[in-house]
Design a protein around this motif. Structure first.
Motif, PDB file in Angstrom:
ATOM      1  N   ARG A  34      49.002 -37.279 -53.122  1.00 29.81           N
ATOM      2  CA  ARG A  34      50.048 -38.180 -52.691  1.00 29.81           C
ATOM      3  C   ARG A  34      50.642 -39.001 -53.526  1.00 29.81           C
ATOM      4  O   ARG A  34      52.070 -39.124 -53.693  1.00 29.81           O
ATOM      5  N   TRP A  35      49.726 -39.675 -54.355  1.00 31.01           N
ATOM      6  CA  TRP A  35      50.373 -40.885 -55.055  1.00 31.01           C
ATOM      7  C   TRP A  35      50.023 -40.131 -56.694  1.00 31.01           C
ATOM      8  O   TRP A  35      49.095 -40.012 -56.944  1.00 31.01           O
ATOM      9  N   ASP A 168      55.053 -42.198 -55.043  1.00 30.54           N
ATOM     10  CA  ASP A 168      54.888 -41.427 -53.537  1.00 30.54           C
ATOM     11  C   ASP A 168      55.441 -40.249 -53.724  1.00 30.54           C
ATOM     12  O   ASP A 168      56.675 -39.961 -53.412  1.00 30.54           O
ATOM     13  N   LYS A 170      55.115 -37.800 -51.457  1.00 28.72           N
ATOM     14  CA  LYS A 170      55.740 -37.426 -50.267  1.00 28.72           C
ATOM     15  C   LYS A 170      57.252 -37.882 -50.050  1.00 28.72           C
ATOM     16  O   LYS A 170      57.843 -37.089 -49.416  1.00 28.72           O
ATOM     17  N   SER A 174      59.347 -45.020 -55.820  1.00 30.37           N
ATOM     18  CA  SER A 174      58.395 -45.253 -56.726  1.00 30.37           C
ATOM     19  C   SER A 174      58.576 -47.033 -57.201  1.00 30.37           C
ATOM     20  O   SER A 174      59.394 -47.678 -56.564  1.00 30.37           O
ATOM     21  N   ILE A 190      50.858 -49.574 -53.678  1.00 32.92           N
ATOM     22  CA  ILE A 190      51.113 -48.379 -52.511  1.00 32.92           C
ATOM     23  C   ILE A 190      50.901 -48.791 -51.243  1.00 32.92           C
ATOM     24  O   ILE A 190      51.952 -48.158 -50.632  1.00 32.92           O
ATOM     25  N   ILE A 194      54.139 -47.599 -48.941  1.00 31.87           N
ATOM     26  CA  ILE A 194      54.107 -47.409 -47.360  1.00 31.87           C
ATOM     27  C   ILE A 194      54.790 -48.084 -46.451  1.00 31.87           C
ATOM     28  O   ILE A 194      55.502 -47.495 -45.518  1.00 31.87           O
ATOM     29  N   ASN A 197      58.295 -46.842 -45.996  1.00 30.67           N
ATOM     30  CA  ASN A 197      58.516 -45.703 -45.406  1.00 30.67           C
ATOM     31  C   ASN A 197      58.890 -45.857 -43.981  1.00 30.67           C
ATOM     32  O   ASN A 197      59.170 -45.047 -42.928  1.00 30.67           O
TER      33      ASN A 197
END
Length: 198
Positions: A34-35, A168, A170, A174, A190, A194, A197
């Motif tokens: 994912r990352w 990311d 997904k 960034s 990170i 998240i 999101n």
């Protein structure tokens, strides 16, 4: 004439068999992570020399993170940085991602940094030193790839090494971190992505 064409074609096929062609981007860690952490680095950068092994170790401890290399040979490190970039790219092209990362590790172990380079040669599994040297000297596509990566880095606003970009995969979002970002900074970045999101 026909026999010469057959021999010529056979040599071309034999050369393709002898020199497998791999293509980057060179990833360390799970390809479907994912990352992605992209390290903008210069093989003559003394900070990269100590930071890259630590970053690789951190990536190995994460289950959903990979590392991608991005060349940014700095002008003041001269031809040594560009020549080393060519060697590691050729190692990857001839032997795949594992050979690329072996070459990066070996260059960092051997270089005197700051444009001083190193004497000797790289010892890469399944890649002959002669094939590596021939590629580094003659493969114009490798030189072009390194130049393009340096230009892309400048477009991203990256002017110093090491710099990392955490993406990311997904969401496509960034975050750029300049300097040697430690594990706390990487995890915080990170977490921040998240939170964006939610």
């Amino acid at each position: 004439m026909a026999a010469a064409l057959v021999v010529g074609y056979a040599m071309l096929v034999w050369n393709k068999i002898q020199t497998p062609q791999f293509a980057g981007p060179w990833l360390f860690g799970p390809p479907g992570a994912r990352w992605s952490v992209t390290e903008f680095a210069d093989l003559e950068c003394p900070y990269c020399k100590t930071y890259t092994p630590a970053l690789k170790a951190w990536v190995q401890q994460q289950k959903d993170v990979n590392l991608q290399w991005h060349h940014l040979p700095l002008d003041f490190h001269g031809s040594a940085a560009i020549n080393e970039a060519k060697m590691v790219e050729c190692a990857g092209e001839l032997g795949g991602a594992s050979a690329f990362w072996q070459a990066v590790d070996q260059v960092f172990k051997q270089t005197r940094s700051n444009g001083l380079g190193f004497n000797g040669q790289l010892d890469i599994s399944d890649v002959s030193p002669q094939a590596l040297m021939d590629c580094a000297v003659n493969n114009k596509q490798i030189s072009l790839r390194i130049s393009r990566q340096a230009e892309e880095a400048i477009k991203f606003g990256v002017t110093a090494t090491p710099t990392v970009l955490i993406k990311d995969n997904k969401t496509g979002r960034s975050l750029k971190l300049e300097g040697a970002a430690d594990d706390v900074m990487l995890l915080s970045a990170i977490d921040l992505l998240i939170q964006k999101n939610n």
